[in-house]
Design an enzyme around this catalytic site. Structure first.
Site, PDB file in Angstrom:
ATOM      1  N   SER A 154       0.838  -1.186   0.000  1.00 14.42           N
ATOM      2  CA  SER A 154       0.000   0.000   0.000  1.00 14.42           C
ATOM      3  C   SER A 154       0.884   1.252   0.000  1.00 14.42           C
ATOM      4  CB  SER A 154      -0.887  -0.049   1.232  1.00 14.42           C
ATOM      5  OG  SER A 154      -0.928   1.193   1.851  1.00 14.42           O
ATOM      6  N   LYS A 172      10.113  -2.055   3.242  1.00 13.52           N
ATOM      7  CA  LYS A 172       8.960  -1.443   2.577  1.00 13.52           C
ATOM      8  C   LYS A 172       9.228   0.055   2.458  1.00 13.52           C
ATOM      9  CE  LYS A 172       4.332  -1.102   4.075  1.00 13.52           C
ATOM     10  NZ  LYS A 172       3.092  -1.780   4.455  1.00 13.52           N
ATOM     11  N   LEU A 261      13.660 -10.686   6.752  1.00 16.19           N
ATOM     12  CA  LEU A 261      13.106 -11.265   5.524  1.00 16.19           C
ATOM     13  C   LEU A 261      12.634 -12.685   5.797  1.00 16.19           C
ATOM     14  CD1 LEU A 261      12.729 -10.891   2.391  1.00 16.19           C
ATOM     15  CD2 LEU A 261      14.902 -12.088   2.157  1.00 16.19           C
ATOM     16  N   ALA A 262      11.390 -12.944   5.483  1.00 16.17           N
ATOM     17  CA  ALA A 262      10.868 -14.299   5.664  1.00 16.17           C
ATOM     18  C   ALA A 262      10.748 -14.957   4.294  1.00 16.17           C
ATOM     19  CB  ALA A 262       9.505 -14.239   6.342  1.00 16.17           C
ATOM     20  N   ASP A 302      -6.124  -7.930   7.830  1.00 12.33           N
ATOM     21  CA  ASP A 302      -5.873  -8.310   6.449  1.00 12.33           C
ATOM     22  C   ASP A 302      -5.533  -9.799   6.352  1.00 12.33           C
ATOM     23  OD1 ASP A 302      -5.925  -7.625   3.856  1.00 12.33           O
ATOM     24  OD2 ASP A 302      -4.083  -6.450   3.852  1.00 12.33           O
ATOM     25  N   ASN A 307      -0.706 -12.867   2.678  1.00 11.52           N
ATOM     26  CA  ASN A 307       0.053 -12.431   3.847  1.00 11.52           C
ATOM     27  C   ASN A 307       0.580 -13.591   4.692  1.00 11.52           C
ATOM     28  OD1 ASN A 307      -0.273  -9.783   3.158  1.00 11.52           O
ATOM     29  ND2 ASN A 307      -2.056  -9.448   4.462  1.00 11.52           N
TER      30      ASN A 307
END
Lengths: 478, 294
Positions: A154, A172, A261-262, A302, A307
C-alpha cells in the site's frame, strides 16, 4: 478503539457516495440502503470465498512486478498517479475492502482499479526515498540492496536487502510525496463532506470526517505499522509455529519499514502439499487469529492468503501489519458471552440475551429463541461440538450468505454493531482460507484452549508445544 | 430530458469509446506515436475542463453552433453526442493510421449533409467548410493546453509548440488544408484572437452550454461538486468569451485551484474504474516509457 471501524465505515460511505453521486443511482440505494448493501456484500463475499486462491495469486505483487515497464520515475509521476484525491481514495478503498459494508459493485470496481493503477517506483526513485530517510543511499545503508522490488505494498513497495550486520531483510519503501499529497487532499473537507452527505444524510458527517482524516493520516506513518508488527512479534516470540518477522527499528522510519526477511511457500504452493501439512498450517492460522483476538485484543485486519508464508510442520509466517484493529478488552466481552452461552453452557435464552446486550439482536424482537439460534447456528458450526470437523470450501460462503440472508424473518431484527463489522473479515478471510485447505481439526477443542472462560488443556501437538511458550511469554496476558 | 442518462451514461459511454479507441496490437503508431507530446501527456486529469472549455469556445461561432444545433440531435441524446466525440478523439490520437482515417472519413461524410442557414446571422453554413472546421480544431487544441496549465500538468512552452504542430494532421484529417492550420502556440493564439469579430453568443450557444455547465436535475450535493468543474471551466475561458456569455469568473487562488484539481481527480478515478480504461492508459504509457528508455 472504535476509531478504525468508524473510519472504515466512513470510507465505505464516502466511496459509495462518490460513485453513487457521480452515477446518479443513489435513489434506490438510499431508500433501501440496508438491504441493498447486504445483498451486495453477500455477493461479494461469495465471490471472495469461491475464488480466493486464484484471486490472490493474480492480485497485487505478481501483477505489479510485471509492470516495471510502467515504473514511476519521478516524484511528479507519483503526484500524477496518486495526487488529486486518488491516493486518498485508494487508502480509503483499502480500508473499505476491510469492512465491505455498503459498497456497490461499481464502487468496488473503481477502488480495485485504483489500486491496480499504481505502478512500482523505478529503482532510482525508491533509492532516493531510502537516502532521504536514512541520510545515505541504500547501497551504503545496507550491505546489499536489491534494486528491483519484490512486491507492491500500500502506497509503497518492498525491496530485499542485507543489513550491515548480515541480516536478510524486507524493506517497505513509501512513494515520495505521497504522504504530503494525501494529507493536503484530506484538507479539502468540503469535497469529502459533500461526498459523505450524499449517502449518509442522517449521519454525523463531521464526526465521520474527523475520524476518516485521522485514521488515514495515521496510515501514512509507517512507524505505526512497525509498532504493530513489533507488538505481534513480541507476543509470539518463541511460539512453536507462529512466526512474525522482527522489525529492525533503526532502519525503520516514517517512510520505510525494515523487517527480517521471511522466505517460505506461498498459499498456492500449500494447496499442492499433503492434507496433513495443510491441516497443520490451518491450525496455526486459526490459533493466530483467535489468540491475537482474545489475548492480545488485536485483530490483523488483512487475513488474506498473500500475507502468509508456509514452512512445513504447521509453521506459518504472518506478514503485513498495516491494518491492525485494537479492541478494548470489554469490547470483546459480549462476543465471548455469546460463544460461551451457546457452545459451553448450551443455554439458548442466555445466548439470546447476550446477543441483545452485544447489540446484534433487537431486544424484544417477536421471535422464538429457537429460530434465533437456528438462524445463527451456522456461525458456530465449527465449535458447537468437540470432535474432528472438516471445514468445507463452501463453508465461508454459507456463513456469509446467512449473515446477509434478508429473507429470513430473523434477519430484520439482526444487525452488526459498528465495532464488530471488522470481524466479518474472519468469515470472509479466515474461513475462506481454511475452507480452501479443506482443513480438518477438532476446532472446538482448540477454541477451548484459547477461550479465556475455559482455558482448556492442549488438544493437539501444536497445543502441547504452546505450553512452554505460554509459560515463558514475554508479554503478560491478562 | 432528465439528468440521469447524462451523468450515468457520460462516464460509461465516454470510457467505452476511449478504451476501444486505443488498440491492443496496433499495426502502426498512428499519426502521433509514443515519442509525441500528444502521447506523453495523455491521461491528464484536466481533460474534462479542456473538453468543456473547447465546447464553450466552439459554441461562440454562430455558424458552427447552428450546424450542431440544427443537425446533431444533441437535445435528444447529449451523452451520445459527447461520447461519439471523445471516441473520435481517442481513435485519431491513439489509433492506427487506418482507423483514424476511417473515423475521419465517417465524420467528413456526415458533414456533407450538415448544411443550412444560421437563424441569427442569416448566413448559410456547411459543416465541411474548412474555416468552421479550423475553428473547432483550434478551440480544442488551445483548450487542451490552457486546461493543463490551469489544472493539470502544464506543458513546457516547447512542448506546447510541438503539441500544436502535431495536431495539424488532426485538422487535415477532417478536411482543413494544412496551410490554414496554426503550427505553433503563437500562431494558434493569433488565429483565435483574429476570430473574435466573428464570434457571438447566440441563443443556441447559451442553451447548449448552460446544459453542459449546469446539467438539470442534479441533486444539491452533486451540483456543488459539478460547480467546481464549472468554476474551473469559466476561470480558464478567455476574458472576451466570459464577456460574451456574461460570466464573472471567480478569483482563482492556489487553494481554489487545488480544490478543482481534487474534484477532477475524483472524476478521473471514476473514469478509471470503467472497464478497459486502465488497460488503455497502460497500453499508451508502456509504449511511451519504452520509447523514452530507448
Amino acid at each position: 478503539m472504535r476509531r478504525l471501524i468508524g473510519t472504515a465505515v466512513a470510507g465505505g460511505v464516502v466511496l459509495a457516495g462518490l460513485a453513487v453521486a457521480l452515477r446518479r443511482r443513489f435513489g434506490p440505494v438510499r431508500l433501501r440502503r440496508g438491504v441493498a448493501a447486504l445483498q451486495l456484500v453477500a455477493r461479494g463475499g461469495a465471490r471472495y470465498a469461491s475464488s480466493a486462491p486464484r484471486l490472490f495469486a493474480a492480485a497485487g505483487e505478481q501483477r505489479q512486478r510485471l509492470r516495471q515497464d510502467l515504473a514511476l520515475e519521478t516524484a511528479e509521476d507519483v503526484a500524477q498517479t496518486l495526487g488529486a484525491m486518488k491516493g486518498v481514495l485508494m487508502k480509503i478503498g483499502q480500508m473499505a475492502s476491510y469492512v465491505d459494508e455498503g459498497l456497490s459493485p461499481s464502487v468496488r470496481r473503481t477502488l480495485s482499479r485504483l489500486q491496480d493503477s499504481v505502478p512500482p517506483m523505478s529503482a532510482e526513485l525508491a533509492a532516493g526515498v531510502v537516502e532521504a530517510e536514512l541520510g545515505m543511499p541504500p547501497e551504503r545503508a545496507f550491505a546489499q540492496w536489491d534494486a528491483e522490488p519484490i512486491a507492491a505494498a500500500s502506497i509503497g513497495q518492498v525491496h530485499r536487502a542485507i543489513t550491515r550486520d548480515g541480516r536478510a531483510v524486507a524493506v517497505k519503501v513509501q512513494y515520495p510525496g505521497i504522504a504530503e499529497a494525501i494529507a493536503a487532499d484530506l484538507d479539502n473537507v468540503a469535497l469529502l463532506r459533500r461526498m459523505l452527505r450524499i449517502t449518509a444524510p442522517a449521519q454525523d458527517v463531521d464526526a465521520l470526517l474527523a475520524e476518516l482524516r485521522e485514521r488515514v493520516l495515521e496510515e501514512l506513518d509507517y512507524r505505526r505499522e512497525a509498532a504493530n508488527q513489533a507488538l505481534f512479534a513480541e507476543f509470539y516470540h518463541g511460539h512453536p509455529t507462529i512466526c512474525v518477522p522482527t522489525v529492525v527499528g533503526k532502519l525503520s522510519t516514517r517512510r520505510m519499514v525494515t523487517s527480517e526477511l521471511a522466505v517460505g511457500a506461498r498459499f498456492a504452493d500449500l494447496a499442492e502439499m499433503s492434507q496433513g501439512e495443510r491441516d497443520l498450517a490451518a491450525e496455526t492460522i486459526y490459533r493466530f487469529v483467535f489468540r491475537s483476538l482474545y489475548e492480545l485484543h488485536a485483530f490483523n485486519g488483512d487475513p488474506h492468503p498473500g500475507n502468509y508464508l508456509f514452512h512445513g510442520g504447521g509453521r506459518v509466517t504472518f506478514l503485513d501489519f498495516g491494518l491492525v484493529k485494537h479492541f478494548a478488552p470489554d469490547e470483546l466481552h459480549p462476543l465471548m458471552q455469546m460463544a460461551r452461552n451457546l457452545c459451553v453452557r448450551n443455554d439458548p435464552e442466555e445466548f439470546r440475551r447476550s446477543m441483545e446486550l452485544a447489540g446484534f439482536l433487537r431486544p424484544g424482537a417477536p421471535l422464538r429463541t429457537e429460530d434465533v439460534v437456528e438462524h445463527l447456528a451456522v456461525f458456530y458450526a465449527t465449535i458447537r461440538e468437540p470432535g474432528p470437523l472438516t471445514i468445507q470450501p463452501d463453508y465461508s460462503t454459507a456463513v456469509v450468505r446467512r449473515f446477509f440472508d434478508v429473507s429470513s424473518p430473523v434477519a430484520e431484527y439482526v444487525s452488526i454493531p459498528r465495532s464488530y463489522v471488522v470481524l466479518q473479515r474472519i468469515n470472509l478471510g479466515l474461513f475462506a482460507v481454511l475452507g480452501e485447505l479443506s482443513a480438518t481439526r477438532d476446532w472446538r477443542s482448540i477454541a477451548e484452549e484459547i477461550w479465556p472462560f475455559v482455558q482448556g488443556p492442549p488438544s493437539t501437538p501444536i497445543g502441547e508445544a504452546e505450553v512452554a511458550w505460554r509459560a515463558n511469554r514475554r508479554v503478560p496476558v491478562p | 430530458m432528465t439528468a440521469d442518462p447524462y451523468a450515468t451514461g457520460l462516464v460509461e459511454r465516454s470510457a467505452a469509446a476511449y478504451a476501444s479507441g486505443v488498440p491492443e496490437q496496433p499495426a502502426d503508431d498512428g499519426f502521433f506515436g509514443p515519442a509525441s507530446v500528444t502521447w506523453r501527456t495523455a491521461s491528464d486529469l484536466s481533460a474534462p475542463v479542456a473538453g468543456l472549455r473547447a465546447l464553450m469556445t466552439q459554441a461562440l461561432h454562430p455558424l458552427a453552433m447552428a450546424g450542431v444545433d440544427q443537425h446533431s440531435g444533441w437535445r435528444e441524446d447529449p451523452v451520445g453526442r459527447l461520447a461519439a466525440t471523445s471516441g473520435y478523439l481517442a481513435t485519431v490520437s491513439f489509433g492506427e493510421k487506418a482507423a483514424a482515417e476511417r473515423a475521419a472519413a465517417r465524420v467528413r461524410k456526415i458533414h456533407e449533409y450538415v448544411k443550412g442557414v444560421d437563424p441569427v446571422t442569416g448566413r448559410p453554413y456547411a459543416a465541411g467548410d474548412p474555416a468552421l472546421l479550423l475553428w473547432i480544431h483550434a478551440a480544442l487544441v488551445e483548450s487542451t493546453i490552457v486546461a493543463r496549465n490551469w489544472f493539470g500538468t502544464p506543458l513546457e512552452p516547447a512542448d506546447a509548440d510541438s503539441f500544436v504542430a502535431e495536431m495539424v494532421v488532426a485538422a487535415e484529417l477532417v478536411g482543413v488544408p494544412r496551410g490554414m492550420v496554426p503550427a505553433t502556440a503563437e500562431q494558434l493564439a493569433d488565429y483565435i484572437a483574429s476570430m473574435q469579430p466573428e464570434l457571438a453568443c447566440t441563443p443556441a450557444a447559451r442553451e447548449s452550454t448552460a446544459f453542459l455547465l449546469d446539467p438539470p436535475g442534479l441533486d444539491e450535493d452533486m451540483a456543488e461538486i459539478w460547480q467546481d468543474i464549472r468554476s474551473g471551466v469559466i476561470a480558464s475561458l478567455p476574458g472576451w468569451a466570459c464577456e460574451m456569455y456574461g460570466f464573472r469568473p471567480e478569483p482563482m487562488d492556489d487553494r481554489r485551484r487545488n480544490e478543482i484539481r481534487q474534484a477532477l481527480g475524483v472524476l478521473d478515478a471514476v473514469f478509471l474504474g470503467e472497464p478497459g480504461v486502465l488497460e488503455a492508459r497502460q497500453r499508451i504509457a508502456a509504449r511511451v516509457r519504452a520509447t523514452r528508455r530507448a
